[in-house]
Every structure is written in C-alpha cells, then in structure tokens.
Design an enzyme around this catalytic site. Structure first.
Site, PDB file in Angstrom:
ATOM      1  N   ARG A 177     -18.674 -15.433 -53.537  1.00 32.57           N
ATOM      2  CA  ARG A 177     -19.699 -15.393 -54.767  1.00 32.57           C
ATOM      3  C   ARG A 177     -19.300 -14.582 -55.890  1.00 32.57           C
ATOM      4  O   ARG A 177     -19.949 -14.554 -56.926  1.00 32.57           O
ATOM      5  CB  ARG A 177     -20.934 -14.740 -54.199  1.00 32.57           C
ATOM      6  CG  ARG A 177     -20.907 -13.212 -53.755  1.00 32.57           C
ATOM      7  CD  ARG A 177     -22.195 -12.804 -53.250  1.00 32.57           C
ATOM      8  NE  ARG A 177     -23.416 -13.023 -54.137  1.00 32.57           N
ATOM      9  CZ  ARG A 177     -24.508 -12.825 -53.712  1.00 32.57           C
ATOM     10  NH1 ARG A 177     -24.873 -12.930 -52.384  1.00 32.57           N
ATOM     11  NH2 ARG A 177     -25.646 -13.157 -54.447  1.00 32.57           N
ATOM     12  N   LYS A 182     -22.636 -11.452 -35.931  1.00 36.66           N
ATOM     13  CA  LYS A 182     -22.985 -10.766 -34.642  1.00 36.66           C
ATOM     14  C   LYS A 182     -23.899  -9.890 -34.842  1.00 36.66           C
ATOM     15  O   LYS A 182     -23.636  -8.883 -35.013  1.00 36.66           O
ATOM     16  CB  LYS A 182     -21.659 -10.689 -33.472  1.00 36.66           C
ATOM     17  CG  LYS A 182     -20.632 -11.572 -33.483  1.00 36.66           C
ATOM     18  CD  LYS A 182     -19.421 -11.215 -32.803  1.00 36.66           C
ATOM     19  CE  LYS A 182     -18.520 -12.016 -32.454  1.00 36.66           C
ATOM     20  NZ  LYS A 182     -17.191 -11.566 -32.128  1.00 36.66           N
ATOM     21  N   SER A 202     -12.692 -12.561 -30.653  1.00 38.74           N
ATOM     22  CA  SER A 202     -11.701 -12.792 -31.814  1.00 38.74           C
ATOM     23  C   SER A 202     -11.735 -11.838 -32.743  1.00 38.74           C
ATOM     24  O   SER A 202     -12.643 -11.368 -33.700  1.00 38.74           O
ATOM     25  CB  SER A 202     -12.317 -13.994 -32.495  1.00 38.74           C
ATOM     26  OG  SER A 202     -13.782 -14.075 -32.624  1.00 38.74           O
ATOM     27  N   LYS A 227     -22.965  -6.329 -27.799  1.00 40.93           N
ATOM     28  CA  LYS A 227     -21.381  -5.826 -27.314  1.00 40.93           C
ATOM     29  C   LYS A 227     -21.121  -4.924 -28.554  1.00 40.93           C
ATOM     30  O   LYS A 227     -20.313  -3.983 -28.200  1.00 40.93           O
ATOM     31  CB  LYS A 227     -20.352  -7.235 -27.162  1.00 40.93           C
ATOM     32  CG  LYS A 227     -20.066  -7.914 -28.322  1.00 40.93           C
ATOM     33  CD  LYS A 227     -19.201  -7.359 -29.288  1.00 40.93           C
ATOM     34  CE  LYS A 227     -19.136  -8.384 -30.478  1.00 40.93           C
ATOM     35  NZ  LYS A 227     -17.974  -7.797 -31.207  1.00 40.93           N
ATOM     36  N   THR A 253     -13.659  -5.890 -27.746  1.00 42.52           N
ATOM     37  CA  THR A 253     -14.421  -5.055 -28.712  1.00 42.52           C
ATOM     38  C   THR A 253     -14.152  -3.738 -28.010  1.00 42.52           C
ATOM     39  O   THR A 253     -14.297  -2.722 -28.835  1.00 42.52           O
ATOM     40  CB  THR A 253     -15.828  -5.296 -29.236  1.00 42.52           C
ATOM     41  OG1 THR A 253     -15.889  -6.753 -29.514  1.00 42.52           O
ATOM     42  CG2 THR A 253     -16.190  -4.722 -30.231  1.00 42.52           C
ATOM     43  N   SER A 287     -11.450  -3.000 -33.642  1.00 48.37           N
ATOM     44  CA  SER A 287     -12.929  -3.281 -33.817  1.00 48.37           C
ATOM     45  C   SER A 287     -13.483  -2.310 -34.713  1.00 48.37           C
ATOM     46  O   SER A 287     -13.404  -1.388 -34.445  1.00 48.37           O
ATOM     47  CB  SER A 287     -13.460  -3.175 -32.301  1.00 48.37           C
ATOM     48  OG  SER A 287     -14.770  -2.943 -32.378  1.00 48.37           O
ATOM     49  N   ARG A 288     -14.334  -2.794 -35.718  1.00 43.62           N
ATOM     50  CA  ARG A 288     -15.081  -1.749 -36.718  1.00 43.62           C
ATOM     51  C   ARG A 288     -15.907  -1.016 -35.547  1.00 43.62           C
ATOM     52  O   ARG A 288     -16.064   0.193 -35.850  1.00 43.62           O
ATOM     53  CB  ARG A 288     -15.673  -2.335 -37.678  1.00 43.62           C
ATOM     54  CG  ARG A 288     -14.840  -3.216 -38.733  1.00 43.62           C
ATOM     55  CD  ARG A 288     -15.606  -3.628 -39.840  1.00 43.62           C
ATOM     56  NE  ARG A 288     -14.835  -4.295 -40.691  1.00 43.62           N
ATOM     57  CZ  ARG A 288     -14.720  -5.736 -41.030  1.00 43.62           C
ATOM     58  NH1 ARG A 288     -15.316  -6.671 -40.188  1.00 43.62           N
ATOM     59  NH2 ARG A 288     -13.993  -6.098 -41.875  1.00 43.62           N
ATOM     60  N   LEU A 345     -19.258  -1.918 -42.543  1.00 45.65           N
ATOM     61  CA  LEU A 345     -19.405  -3.416 -41.974  1.00 45.65           C
ATOM     62  C   LEU A 345     -19.325  -3.501 -40.327  1.00 45.65           C
ATOM     63  O   LEU A 345     -19.076  -4.307 -39.843  1.00 45.65           O
ATOM     64  CB  LEU A 345     -18.592  -4.574 -42.510  1.00 45.65           C
ATOM     65  CG  LEU A 345     -18.849  -4.559 -44.017  1.00 45.65           C
ATOM     66  CD1 LEU A 345     -17.750  -5.795 -44.572  1.00 45.65           C
ATOM     67  CD2 LEU A 345     -20.309  -5.128 -44.455  1.00 45.65           C
TER      68      LEU A 345
END
Length: 328
Positions: A34, A106, A136, A189, A246, A252-253, A276
C-alpha cells in the site's frame, strides 16, 4: 478451477515469502504494497528490508496499484490479523464474485472476537473466504526450504484446487474444509509460544518447557473441540505442527516476546521490542472466549494477565505450579 494469477496483498516478510511460493508453483504473481515508495524501492532493488538476504525474483511484479493486483484469480491477504478487516473492506468493491480471498494471518480480532474467515465474510461478502496456516517461517518459505501447511475453505473442492495452485516440491499445502480448526490452531499456538518464551527467559529448563507445551496443547484441543474443530485438524500441521515450531525457535515473534518478558522486561517494553507478535493481541480475546464457553485454559489466562500487567511473571508461574493435582 484454475488459479493462474495470484495476488499477494501485503509486502511484509510473510507476503514476500508467499509470493515466492506461488511463483515456484508456476503462477503469475503480483506483490502489492500500500506504500508507493516501498513498492517502487522493492521493484527497483529487488530487495525487501523486512526479509534481508532474499532477492525478490524478477518475475514477481511489485506494485502499489490495487487495481492491477485485483486482476488476480485468487488473493493471499498477507497482513496482520488486526489489519485484515481494513484490507477486506478496502478491496471489497472491486472483487469479482466468488474470488478466493485467503487469510494468511493467525489470530482473533479484538472487540468482535471474529476469526479471519469471518472477517472476510463480513467485510467482503462476495469473496470466498479461505485460510492458510501451519508451521512456516517466512525466511524458510522465501528460500524454498521444505515447508508443509494447511489450506482450508468451506468447500473442500475449492480448498483442494487452491492447494494445487500454490503447491510445489518445497511448499506442500494440505487441504481441508475445517476452517475453524485451522483458525483456532493458528491463534492459540501464538499465545502458548509466548508462555514458552517466558519459561525459557526465566531459565526454568527444558523439562518445564516440555510440560508447558504439552499442557498448552491440551488447552488448545479443549477449546477447539468446544467450537467444533475436528481432532485431526488440531493434531495436524495447523495445530500441533505449528505449536511445535513456534514454541521452539526465537525466529517466532511470539516466542521472542515471551523471552523478553521472562528476562525481566515489562509488558510494554517487550511489546515495543517485538513488533507484530499476534499472540499479544489474541491472548485476552482467547481468554474471554474460553470463559464464555466454559473452557479451562489456565496457561492462556496467565499469559493474558502478564501482558495486561495485572500479574507478574513470577506470580503467573506460581499460580500455574500451585494448581490442584488432578488426573491427566
């Protein structure tokens, strides 16, 4: 059904990775941002600062023109869960009837408690909602490392056709019509990954981490079954599979957010350091829904309390460790 042209809306690390996955499947791919300046820079340099070390294939068209992007046969909505409604509302007037819009986030929307495909149905009623989820990491997918995921649509024929269109030797979507099971696995999760990160950050050991993942998965299954999810979905890639990934890597954040909390950061500090992390938004919503449905989810509730600042990490751990003994 054939889906020759795929549009990926959202040019973050995950959107860029999915664009490469669709390209490897033999599709014509357009990647939309965007931000016109970001799109122009990515088109010129063939690089995304959010995905360092991965060159954007020259065959992927990068654009900020929504009109060009929406000429696609199917759309991958690669924006965060809390941003999906705004995107779906924006594209709704231009969508062809029944075009698949596949949510790639998610989470559960705060305020409405809606799952991703429900948001698409609400905001873009002419679209066919679908969801892509599973174990993923963007970097793995972008580099073409072997990855398997789950793709769900209410009509399994459509889900199968989409899986065929996006699948390749290194990206393997398994299809299902169990939308809710896929969405619950992906949302829950993330919260459990925060809990696992806290355990690691506090130095509580591998045994504690294994116990937490196991008991956390039991929470996920209880909640999923209450909402009608299929057992095989919850124990599949988008449930157990994604939970294992995760909860085991700082990539994994959500795990990284928990790690920061476990090491002593305040909730605000940890959230600022780890942007995020979907679980930070999902924890309170999932806790509220569990209470309404009468589902016991103590780990999820403890994570929510820590994130809200109403409970310290040490008190959360104590509350879990002093629960009454019971049969498994």
């Amino acid at each position: 059904m054939t889906f020759e042209r795929i549009a990926v809306l959202g040019a973050g690390s995950w959107g860029t990775a999915l664009a490469h996955a669709a390209l490897r499947a033999g599709r014509d791919v357009v990647l939309w941002s965007r931000d016109p300046k970001a799109a122009q820079a990515m088109a010129a340099t063939r690089a995304n600062p959010l995905l360092p070390g991965v060159a954007i294939d020259n065959r992927i068209a990068v654009t900020s023109s929504l009109a060009d992007a929406l000429k696609a046969d199917a759309i991958l909505a690669a924006v965060p869960a809390q941003s999906l409604r705004a995107l779906a509302t924006m594209i709704a007037p231009s969508l062809r009837p029944d075009i698949p819009v596949i949510a790639c986030a998610k989470g559960i929307e705060r305020g409405t408690r809606k799952f991703m495909t429900e948001i698409i149905s609400d905001s873009a009623p002419r679209a066919t909602p679908a969801i892509l989820s599973g174990p993923s990491f963007a970097d793995d997918v972008a580099r073409g490392l072997p990855t398997a995921v789950t793709l769900a649509a209410a009509d399994e024929t459509i889900a199968a056709a989409l899986a065929q269109a996006l699948g390749s030797a290194t990206f393997r979507p398994y299809h299902t019509s169990d939308l809710r099971g896929v969405e619950i696995g992906g949302a829950a999760k993330n919260v459990l990954a925060i809990a696992t990160g806290i355990v690691s950050g506090r130095g509580l050991g591998a045994s504690a981490a294994a116990a937490l993942v196991t008991r956390g998965f039991a929470e996920l299954v209880r909640f999923g079954r209450k909402l009608g999810a299929r057992p095989e979905t919850l124990t599949g890639l988008s449930g157990l599979g994604d939970l294992v990934l995760t909860c085991s890597s700082p990539q994994s954040r959500n795990y990284s957010l928990g790690l920061s909390l476990g090491k002593g950061m305040t909730s605000d500090e940890a959230k600022k350091a780890t942007k995020l992390a979907e679980g930070a938004f999902t924890a309170s919503v999932l806790t509220e829904m569990a209470q309404d449905y009468g589902v016991d989810m103590p780990i999820t509730a403890a994570v929510s309390a820590v994130l809200d600042g109403t409970m310290s990490v040490d008190n959360a751990i104590e509350s879990l460790m002093t629960r009454p003994f019971r049969a498994e």
